[in-house]
Design a protein around this motif. Structure first.
Motif, PDB file in Angstrom:
ATOM      1  N   VAL A 186      -8.769   3.179   4.285  1.00 51.58           N
ATOM      2  CA  VAL A 186      -7.653   3.985   4.794  1.00 51.58           C
ATOM      3  C   VAL A 186      -7.612   3.926   6.321  1.00 51.58           C
ATOM      4  CG1 VAL A 186      -6.729   6.336   5.016  1.00 51.58           C
ATOM      5  CG2 VAL A 186      -7.582   5.534   2.800  1.00 51.58           C
ATOM      6  N   GLU A 189      -6.495   0.363   7.405  1.00 51.91           N
ATOM      7  CA  GLU A 189      -5.100   0.043   7.111  1.00 51.91           C
ATOM      8  C   GLU A 189      -4.132   0.776   8.039  1.00 51.91           C
ATOM      9  OE1 GLU A 189      -3.692  -2.213   4.770  1.00 51.91           O
ATOM     10  OE2 GLU A 189      -5.778  -2.851   5.030  1.00 51.91           O
ATOM     11  N   GLU A 239       3.738   2.563   2.627  1.00 48.24           N
ATOM     12  CA  GLU A 239       2.497   2.186   3.302  1.00 48.24           C
ATOM     13  C   GLU A 239       1.275   2.768   2.586  1.00 48.24           C
ATOM     14  OE1 GLU A 239       2.856   3.411   7.331  1.00 48.24           O
ATOM     15  OE2 GLU A 239       4.074   1.683   7.914  1.00 48.24           O
ATOM     16  N   SER A 240       1.401   4.024   2.157  1.00 49.83           N
ATOM     17  CA  SER A 240       0.287   4.665   1.456  1.00 49.83           C
ATOM     18  C   SER A 240       0.057   4.008   0.096  1.00 49.83           C
ATOM     19  CB  SER A 240       0.566   6.163   1.271  1.00 49.83           C
ATOM     20  OG  SER A 240       0.650   6.810   2.523  1.00 49.83           O
ATOM     21  N   CYS A 243      -1.744   0.790   0.622  1.00 52.58           N
ATOM     22  CA  CYS A 243      -3.149   1.084   0.887  1.00 52.58           C
ATOM     23  C   CYS A 243      -3.885   1.390  -0.419  1.00 52.58           C
ATOM     24  CB  CYS A 243      -3.260   2.257   1.854  1.00 52.58           C
ATOM     25  SG  CYS A 243      -4.947   2.706   2.287  1.00 52.58           S
ATOM     26  N   LYS A 246      -4.695  -1.718  -2.203  1.00 56.92           N
ATOM     27  CA  LYS A 246      -5.854  -2.418  -1.643  1.00 56.92           C
ATOM     28  C   LYS A 246      -7.151  -1.781  -2.125  1.00 56.92           C
ATOM     29  CE  LYS A 246      -4.044  -4.835   2.308  1.00 56.92           C
ATOM     30  NZ  LYS A 246      -4.381  -5.400   3.627  1.00 56.92           N
ATOM     31  N   THR A 268      -2.143   7.647  -3.818  1.00 55.40           N
ATOM     32  CA  THR A 268      -1.121   7.422  -2.791  1.00 55.40           C
ATOM     33  C   THR A 268      -0.686   8.726  -2.145  1.00 55.40           C
ATOM     34  OG1 THR A 268      -0.281   5.452  -3.933  1.00 55.40           O
ATOM     35  CG2 THR A 268       1.223   6.558  -2.401  1.00 55.40           C
ATOM     36  N   THR A 275      -3.184  11.012   6.096  1.00 55.26           N
ATOM     37  CA  THR A 275      -2.781  10.185   7.249  1.00 55.26           C
ATOM     38  C   THR A 275      -1.654  10.823   8.050  1.00 55.26           C
ATOM     39  OG1 THR A 275      -1.324   8.890   5.788  1.00 55.26           O
ATOM     40  CG2 THR A 275      -3.544   8.026   6.213  1.00 55.26           C
TER      41      THR A 275
END
Length: 279
Positions: A186, A189, A239-240, A243, A246, A268, A275
């Protein structure tokens, strides 16, 4: 209560009012006694009531050769932990912790010490359990006059984590490592450093602890039929979600686990929350 079996001079088995087997402990409780005799209530110091006959027998097998003082110290530690952790512990904690405490004392007497590779992670991710571990060292020092290193506090904490989350010890060892990996992904990224003092971080870690316990034991949340919710999360938190994907790939490669889409979606949401609140 009547004696069913003499385990040793200090421990006997009996039956409770519901005819379930119990383990009764007290100094001299079994000395010079025979099955069928009445238990001297004045000598009873502790009664163990485990969930099954199998667990009772395992406990008998463990404690029959362990000094009474070691058992009493472990029991006091467990009682303290119940008060600290809300009594949400599996009864198997008696099996694992009594055995562990006896082994730790034996290592101490033989001047053998182990470094705990998860000391930092346990302090960081399980502060309440680690506090129990530290207090356990104080109890052992007071009751038995031994002074164990802080690494032992983390080992003791692992037993309580296992009892709380109902995991096996190897899974308990993997959970902090898995959390470390997720935090690193996290932060990488999003090119951020998460504030470890924030309430949002605490909530994220709470989710990750349960998430890790589920995926490592193949007890994940199954995919449901709410496609609208899943699509909304993917679209609004791109974006989350990327991540989380990944993380899904990493856990598959490094831990050999497959993560359900439902777990990815909820991960997510938690990534988005943590974030959003970065200094």
């Amino acid at each position: 209560m009547k004696i069913i079996k003499i385990v040793n001079n200090n421990i006997v088995t009996s039956l409770d009012e519901q005819n379930r087997e119990i383990i009764v402990m007290g100094r001299g409780l079994g000395f010079g006694r025979k099955p069928g005799m009445t238990i001297d209530d004045g000598k009873v110091e502790k009664v163990f009531r485990l969930n099954s006959a199998g667990e009772n027998q395992k406990l008998v097998d463990i404690i029959q050769d362990i000094p009474l003082e070691h058992i009493k110290a472990a029991d006091q530690i467990i009682e303290y932990a119940k008060n600290m952790l809300g009594e949400k512990l599996k009864e198997t904690i008696y099996l694992s912790l009594i055995d562990h405490i006896d082994g730790a004392i034996e290592r101490y007497e033989n001047q053998i010490q182990f470094a705990n590779p998860l000391l930092w992670e346990i302090k960081q991710y399980y502060p309440s359990e680690f506090k129990v571990g530290v207090q356990s060292l104080n109890i052992l020092k007071k009751m038995l006059g031994i002074e164990l290193p802080v690494d032992e506090a983390a080992f003791i904490a692992l037993h309580f984590i296992t009892a709380e989350y109902d995991t096996k010890m190897d899974v308990t060892f993997d959970i902090p490592r898995l959390i470390d990996d997720i935090i690193a992904i996290v932060e990488s990224e999003f090119s951020i450093k998460i504030n470890k003092e924030s309430i949002h971080y605490e909530r994220f870690i709470t989710h990750l602890k349960f998430f890790a316990a589920r995926v490592l034991q193949a007890k994940q949340m199954p995919d449901d039929d709410d496609f609208l919710f899943r699509n909304m999360i993917r679209d609004q938190y791109k974006e989350s979600y990327a991540c989380a994907q990944k993380i899904r790939q990493h856990l598959g490669e490094c831990y050999g686990v497959e993560i359900s889409e439902e777990e990815v979606v909820y991960l997510t949401v938690h990534i988005k929350r943590v974030t959003m609140h970065v200094d």
